[in-house]
Design an enzyme around this catalytic site. Structure first.
Site, short mmCIF file in Angstrom:
data_model
loop_
_atom_site.label_atom_id
_atom_site.label_comp_id
_atom_site.label_asym_id
_atom_site.label_seq_id
_atom_site.Cartn_x
_atom_site.Cartn_y
_atom_site.Cartn_z
N ARG A 15 0.80 -1.23 0.00
CA ARG A 15 0.00 0.00 0.00
C ARG A 15 0.83 1.28 0.00
O ARG A 15 0.30 2.37 -0.17
CB ARG A 15 -0.97 -0.01 1.20
CG ARG A 15 -2.17 -0.90 0.96
CD ARG A 15 -3.00 -1.05 2.21
NE ARG A 15 -2.37 -1.98 3.13
CZ ARG A 15 -2.79 -2.18 4.39
NH1 ARG A 15 -3.82 -1.48 4.86
NH2 ARG A 15 -2.18 -3.05 5.16
N GLY A 78 3.71 -15.03 6.40
CA GLY A 78 3.03 -14.69 7.65
C GLY A 78 4.00 -14.38 8.78
O GLY A 78 5.18 -14.72 8.73
N THR A 79 3.45 -13.72 9.81
CA THR A 79 4.29 -13.27 10.93
C THR A 79 4.85 -14.45 11.72
O THR A 79 5.97 -14.37 12.22
CB THR A 79 3.48 -12.35 11.87
OG1 THR A 79 2.22 -12.98 12.17
CG2 THR A 79 3.20 -11.01 11.23
N ASN A 225 1.13 1.65 7.11
CA ASN A 225 0.72 0.82 5.98
C ASN A 225 0.76 1.60 4.68
O ASN A 225 1.04 1.06 3.63
CB ASN A 225 -0.67 0.26 6.20
CG ASN A 225 -0.68 -0.77 7.31
OD1 ASN A 225 0.15 -1.67 7.33
ND2 ASN A 225 -1.58 -0.62 8.25
N ASN A 384 37.28 31.41 -7.55
CA ASN A 384 38.12 30.39 -6.92
C ASN A 384 38.41 29.20 -7.83
O ASN A 384 39.19 28.35 -7.49
CB ASN A 384 37.46 29.90 -5.62
CG ASN A 384 36.07 29.33 -5.85
OD1 ASN A 384 35.39 29.72 -6.80
ND2 ASN A 384 35.64 28.42 -5.00
C1 UD1 Z 1 -0.57 -8.17 12.69
C2 UD1 Z 1 -1.20 -9.12 13.70
C3 UD1 Z 1 -2.46 -8.48 14.28
C4 UD1 Z 1 -2.14 -7.15 14.89
C5 UD1 Z 1 -1.43 -6.26 13.89
C6 UD1 Z 1 -0.95 -5.03 14.59
C7 UD1 Z 1 -0.66 -11.34 12.87
C8 UD1 Z 1 -1.16 -12.53 12.19
N1 UD1 Z 1 -1.51 -10.35 13.03
O1 UD1 Z 1 -1.49 -8.05 11.64
O2 UD1 Z 1 -3.03 -9.35 15.24
O3 UD1 Z 1 -3.32 -6.55 15.35
O4 UD1 Z 1 -0.30 -6.92 13.32
O5 UD1 Z 1 -0.43 -4.11 13.65
O6 UD1 Z 1 0.48 -11.32 13.32
N2 UD1 Z 1 5.88 -9.55 8.30
C9 UD1 Z 1 7.00 -10.30 7.97
N3 UD1 Z 1 6.84 -11.43 7.25
C10 UD1 Z 1 5.62 -11.89 6.87
C11 UD1 Z 1 4.49 -11.12 7.20
C12 UD1 Z 1 4.65 -9.97 7.94
O7 UD1 Z 1 8.12 -9.92 8.29
O8 UD1 Z 1 5.57 -12.93 6.22
C13 UD1 Z 1 6.05 -8.32 9.07
C14 UD1 Z 1 5.56 -7.12 8.30
O9 UD1 Z 1 6.65 -6.50 7.62
C15 UD1 Z 1 5.04 -6.21 9.40
C16 UD1 Z 1 4.60 -7.16 10.49
O10 UD1 Z 1 5.22 -8.40 10.22
O11 UD1 Z 1 6.08 -5.42 9.93
C17 UD1 Z 1 3.09 -7.32 10.57
O12 UD1 Z 1 2.61 -7.84 9.38
P1 UD1 Z 1 1.25 -7.41 8.76
O13 UD1 Z 1 1.02 -8.17 7.54
O14 UD1 Z 1 1.17 -5.93 8.69
O15 UD1 Z 1 0.25 -7.95 9.89
P2 UD1 Z 1 -1.18 -7.38 10.19
O16 UD1 Z 1 -2.12 -7.96 9.24
O17 UD1 Z 1 -1.15 -5.92 10.34
MG MG Z 2 0.14 -4.38 9.66
#
Ligand code: UD1
Ligand code: MG
Length: 454
Positions: A15, A78-79, A225, A384
């Site tokens: 985004r 995913g996180t 974001n 200069n």
């Molecule tokens: C996440 C949380 C959510 C919370 C929110 C707060 C999860 C599943 N959800 O959601 O509960 O309310 O943050 O802002 O954790 N990232 C990686 N690798 C990945 C995916 C993400 O490094 O594969 C990093 C992203 O760069 C970012 C962070 O993890 O810094 C969060 O990822 P994002 O996709 O923004 O999670 P949300 O959907 O916001």
């Molecule tokens: Mg996020």
């Protein structure tokens, strides 16, 4: 206890609509990730890890510090998956703090609270109560208020969406438990991702005690974001800095129109007018006044000096009671001694001006050593550069340079010398004498101006 801080920074940041990886977008002049790294570092963790992925090389090469380990997450799944990538680098660690590269305003004090709680509890979550919880994961609690899980908004029921306690993402987990919990998470959810948040329900089912803490200020947990949120966080951050400066004795004409992108050390009774931008390392001594629309970068300004509107000062050392501007440009390696005056449309580069010297209008002084009490007339230029090399001009104490003089360097003007206006000076001008180099003025007798034909 050995603590590791793991910063998740592999997300796509779609985004932002940018070629630059999200965590490299600047907040107050520094990458988002730099802010998080600095905060994490202030906690003195035994290990500092960054999980990177999207825009990997750009992210890594933006940071040259040697104190952190870079863990690649080649595919953003995913996180939870991101933290799993870090596990092999966490051997010997007792507990793990998870931070986010795109949540830059988190405060060390808040994280210290989490770490404190984590001395007794295997899992500590940072949660917040939001009036508008949309977009965040919601905290699920049982009848007696114990945390039993986190549900992502996309996977939440109507009733769960009504919960206003949100997951900020920040957590501290005991390392061995974290490893066990993460081995059990799956990706059967709306996004098909491995959610870090799923470990909360797994821990709860195991009977692990889960604590929660709140941030001191709610904006600490806001993530970037898109560029709208980036701008919002910038204003919050600038507001924080502005308040701290005002509390330390600086007057800001309007704290909403002040931008500090670096570090400012200001003594009491500094006055800063509207729309001033400060970059790098700047020192302002007491009584300094900065007019509107000025840019100050990597400079030090002495007591009671005044910079008038629309001036740019970059890489210079300025003495006491100096007056600069309006519309002056002071460039790197310039030194102005006490009581120097530099006026409008004067550019100074790599030059030293001695005490009380003046260049008040329309002048360029580059590669010059100028003594005390020198008066530089309007339109004076130090030539200069000969197209190949830069050359020095030396103007000694008390010299007077007439208007519109070109000083062709290398050249010396002796102490107390006077240069007649309009001169092109190519050789040394002796001290205490009048030197001029201009065509003689003639008046042509008997000349008549042509008249248009009748
Ligand atoms: C996440 C949380 C959510 C919370 C929110 C707060 C999860 C599943 N959800 O959601 O509960 O309310 O943050 O802002 O954790 N990232 C990686 N690798 C990945 C995916 C993400 O490094 O594969 C990093 C992203 O760069 C970012 C962070 O993890 O810094 C969060 O990822 P994002 O996709 O923004 O999670 P949300 O959907 O916001
Ligand atoms: Mg996020």
């Amino acid at each position: 206890m050995q603590t590791a801080a793991v910063i998740l920074a592999a997300g796509l940041g779609k985004r932002m609509r940018s070629r630059l990886p999200k965590v490299l977008h600047p907040l107050a002049g520094r990458p988002l990730l730099a802010h998080v790294l600095e905060t994490a570092r202030s906690l003195n963790p035994a290990r500092l890890l960054v999980v990177y992925g999207h825009g990997g090389d750009a992210v890594r090469s933006a940071f040259t510090e040697l104190d952190c380990l870079w863990v690649e997450q080649a595919e953003q799944r995913g996180t939870g998956h991101a933290v799993i990538q870090a596990l092999p680098a966490l051997t010997g660690i007792d507990r793990v703090l998870v931070l986010y590269g795109d949540v830059p305003l988190i405060q060390a004090e808040t994280l210290k609270c989490l770490l404190e709680l984590a001395q007794e509890m295997p899992l500590v979550l940072l949660t917040a109560e939001l009036t508008d919880p949309s977009g965040y994961g919601r905290i699920l609690r049982n009848e007696v208020g114990q945390v039993v899980g986190v549900v992502e908004e996309r996977d939440a029921t109507e009733a769960e969406r009504a919960i206003r306690e949100v997951n900020t993402g920040f957590l501290v987990a005991e390392r061995a438990s974290l490893e066990r919990w993460l081995s059990q998470i799956g990706n059967r959810n709306a996004q098909g991702e491995y959610y870090l948040t799923d470990l909360v329900a797994i821990a709860a089912r195991e009977g692990a005690r889960i604590a929660t803490a709140r941030p001191q200020e709610v904006h600490e947990i806001i993530g970037v974001n898109d560029r709208v949120q980036l701008a919002e966080l910038e204003r919050i951050y600038q507001g924080r800095q502005a308040r701290a400066l005002m509390q330390s004795g600086v007057t800001l004409a309007d704290p909403d129109r002040f931008d500090l992108r670096g570090r400012l050390v200001a003594e009491p009774d500094v006055f800063i007018d509207i729309d001033v931008i400060i970059e790098g390392e700047v020192q302002l001594a007491s009584g300094v006044r900065i007019g509107p629309y000025c840019l100050l970068k990597d400079c030090a300004i002495g007591p009671d000096s005044e910079v008038l509107s629309h001036s740019v000062i970059d890489g210079a050392r300025i003495g006491a009671q100096v007056r600069i501007g309006p519309f002056a440009r002071i460039r790197p390696e310039t030194q102005l001694a006490d009581r120097v005056q530099v006026g409008n449309f004067v550019e100074i580069k790599k030059a030293h001006l001695g005490e009380g010297s003046k260049a008040n209008h329309l002048t360029y002084l580059g590669d010059a050593e100028i003594g005390r009490g020198v008066n530089i007339g309007a339109g004076t230029i130090t030539c200069n550069y000969d197209g190949a090399t830069k050359h020095q001009t030396r103007i000694e104490d008390g010299a007077f340079i007439g208007s519109n003089t070109a000083l062709v360097a290398p050249v010396i003007v002796g102490a107390g010398a006077t240069i007649g206006a309009g001169s092109v000076i190519t050789r040394a001008a002796p001290p205490e004498r009048l030197t001029l180099a201009r065509a003689q003025q003639v008046t042509v007798e008997g000349w008549r101006r042509p008249k248009p034909p009748a």
